[in-house]
Design a protein around this motif. Sequence first.
Motif, mmCIF file in Angstrom:
data_model
loop_
_atom_site.group_PDB
_atom_site.id
_atom_site.type_symbol
_atom_site.label_atom_id
_atom_site.label_comp_id
_atom_site.label_asym_id
_atom_site.label_seq_id
_atom_site.Cartn_x
_atom_site.Cartn_y
_atom_site.Cartn_z
ATOM 1 N N GLY A 1 -1.237 45.503 30.974
ATOM 2 C CA GLY A 1 0.782 44.912 30.823
ATOM 3 C C GLY A 1 1.936 44.976 30.270
ATOM 4 N N VAL A 2 1.657 46.485 31.121
ATOM 5 C CA VAL A 2 2.983 47.551 30.838
ATOM 6 C C VAL A 2 3.442 48.158 32.550
ATOM 7 N N LEU A 3 4.768 47.406 32.635
ATOM 8 C CA LEU A 3 5.799 48.134 33.950
ATOM 9 C C LEU A 3 5.450 49.039 33.871
ATOM 10 N N HIS A 4 5.098 49.563 34.193
ATOM 11 C CA HIS A 4 4.950 51.953 34.412
ATOM 12 C C HIS A 4 6.042 52.058 35.728
ATOM 13 N N LEU A 5 7.681 52.124 35.462
ATOM 14 C CA LEU A 5 8.391 52.606 36.430
ATOM 15 C C LEU A 5 9.059 54.086 36.443
ATOM 16 N N ALA B 1 15.277 49.289 24.454
ATOM 17 C CA ALA B 1 14.839 47.902 23.887
ATOM 18 C C ALA B 1 13.800 47.366 25.523
ATOM 19 N N LEU B 2 14.076 48.346 26.512
ATOM 20 C CA LEU B 2 13.012 47.204 27.774
ATOM 21 C C LEU B 2 12.018 48.113 27.302
ATOM 22 N N GLU B 3 10.992 48.878 26.603
ATOM 23 C CA GLU B 3 9.706 49.050 26.323
ATOM 24 C C GLU B 3 10.024 48.324 25.137
ATOM 25 N N GLN B 4 10.121 47.958 23.991
ATOM 26 C CA GLN B 4 9.743 46.780 23.197
ATOM 27 C C GLN B 4 10.004 45.600 23.322
ATOM 28 N N ARG B 5 11.095 44.928 24.073
ATOM 29 C CA ARG B 5 10.803 43.533 24.372
ATOM 30 C C ARG B 5 10.762 43.153 25.606
ATOM 31 N N HIS B 6 10.080 43.908 26.550
ATOM 32 C CA HIS B 6 9.728 43.641 28.308
ATOM 33 C C HIS B 6 8.763 44.701 27.846
ATOM 34 N N ARG B 7 7.917 45.344 27.426
ATOM 35 C CA ARG B 7 6.777 46.227 27.922
ATOM 36 C C ARG B 7 7.642 46.820 29.538
ATOM 37 N N ILE B 8 8.687 47.506 29.656
ATOM 38 C CA ILE B 8 9.193 48.087 30.585
ATOM 39 C C ILE B 8 9.421 49.535 30.707
ATOM 40 N N ARG C 1 11.458 41.649 38.248
ATOM 41 C CA ARG C 1 11.619 41.804 36.075
ATOM 42 C C ARG C 1 12.564 42.824 35.392
ATOM 43 N N LEU C 2 12.079 44.166 36.248
ATOM 44 C CA LEU C 2 13.388 45.295 35.179
ATOM 45 C C LEU C 2 14.654 44.299 35.577
ATOM 46 N N ALA C 3 15.152 43.808 36.625
ATOM 47 C CA ALA C 3 17.000 43.534 37.001
ATOM 48 C C ALA C 3 16.739 42.463 35.944
ATOM 49 N N GLU C 4 16.355 41.497 35.845
ATOM 50 C CA GLU C 4 15.849 40.766 34.739
ATOM 51 C C GLU C 4 16.361 41.442 33.129
ATOM 52 N N ALA C 5 15.549 41.933 32.586
ATOM 53 C CA ALA C 5 15.237 42.280 31.823
ATOM 54 C C ALA C 5 16.696 43.239 31.443
ATOM 55 N N VAL C 6 17.490 44.032 32.398
ATOM 56 C CA VAL C 6 18.597 44.646 32.379
ATOM 57 C C VAL C 6 19.426 43.924 31.817
#
Length: 393
Positions: free
Chosen positions: A12-16, A345-352, A382-387
């Motif tokens: 459930g986490v994007l590990h980038l 924010a990417l970690e807390q709101r998007h799990r990235i 997904r990362l690009a959308e979240a950023v």
Amino acid sequence: MTAVSAWVLEEGVLHLNHGSFGATPAAVLEAQQRLRSRMEANPTKYFLGGDYQCELDSARRAVADFVGGDETGLVFVNNVTAGVNAVLRSLEPALGPGDEILVTDHEYNACRNAAEVSASRTGAKVTTVQVPFPIESSRQAADTVLAAVTDHTRILLIDAVTSATGLVMPVAEIAAEVEPDVRVLVDAAHAPGMIDFDVAASGASYVTANCHKWMCSAKGAGFLWVRADRRDDVYHSVISHGYNGGWPSGGGRLHAQFDWTGTDDPSAWLTVPDALDAVGAMHPDGWPGVRRTIRDLCLSGRRILLDALGIDPPAPDDMIGAIASVPVPPAGHSGTEIFDPLMAALEQRHRIQVPVFIWPAPPERLLRISAHLYNDESQYRRLAEAVTAELNA
């Protein structure tokens, strides 16, 4: 790509962010636990009966074969920081007032700190050369570094792949120009496993690298390789039995310095061959296929981000391995944040999980992606959308 479950990464986490800490396959952790159980069952027999040295030598052979170095010049360390410290501490007697240790402004902070301390002890100084980023070419990087070398330069500490900016540096070209007058110490933390990297072919006096990053070993495994003509001057930063010919006494002076510095858990070192086998088996073409796949994925992920941000590539494709950094708009900082606000924010709101670095100085910052076999292209979309969402919020 390989399922996340093969790596025991949280679902459930994007590990980038493989570049920061690596990731260890489940099979390697299981091999490490089996080894630990065997050690603990009879530690006296294991360490004094010959099992430890035999298995250490076997692991050393596997690593030496993988990175193109000879076994005699290769020793295990816990990480690159330890390797850099060992070399710099060993060279302090050869440094004095007026001498220079040359580093780039892309150098990893821990290793730069080691250079600063060695300089302060000896009266030498650390000189920093600014390598452009964005950058036009590998040749530009080489020319910039070489132009900073002077008659006072004694040591050049340089990354094979820079950490914050993710650039594959032309270390062989640079070493060919300055060795042996200038001793080149390569911080290759990211190189083995990510790019086709040969320690001997680098031409450097010293190469130190991590096994826990792109080689995917358990945490606490790295190595230091020293060229044959430099080996008599290198000592572990921890002086132990091998200093005066005590145990272990086989394998040469360099091995005696590093193979046993006191009771520790060597299981990360000893299971590096398991990591090489496990990850190599994940691609039908073995490690060449792994390196090719993760580089192609990283370039794809970078293109997705650049398109979303509407900016040009800050470095050419041939300077990218499996990590890449892109500039993101600056943000205000109080100086008290542990994490950049965008990173948080990417970690807390998007799990990235992806790092955002302040570089080269506030308020400028970079977002760095990594790519490994547990990643796929959809994750970068997904990362690009979240950023984009966070920057426009």
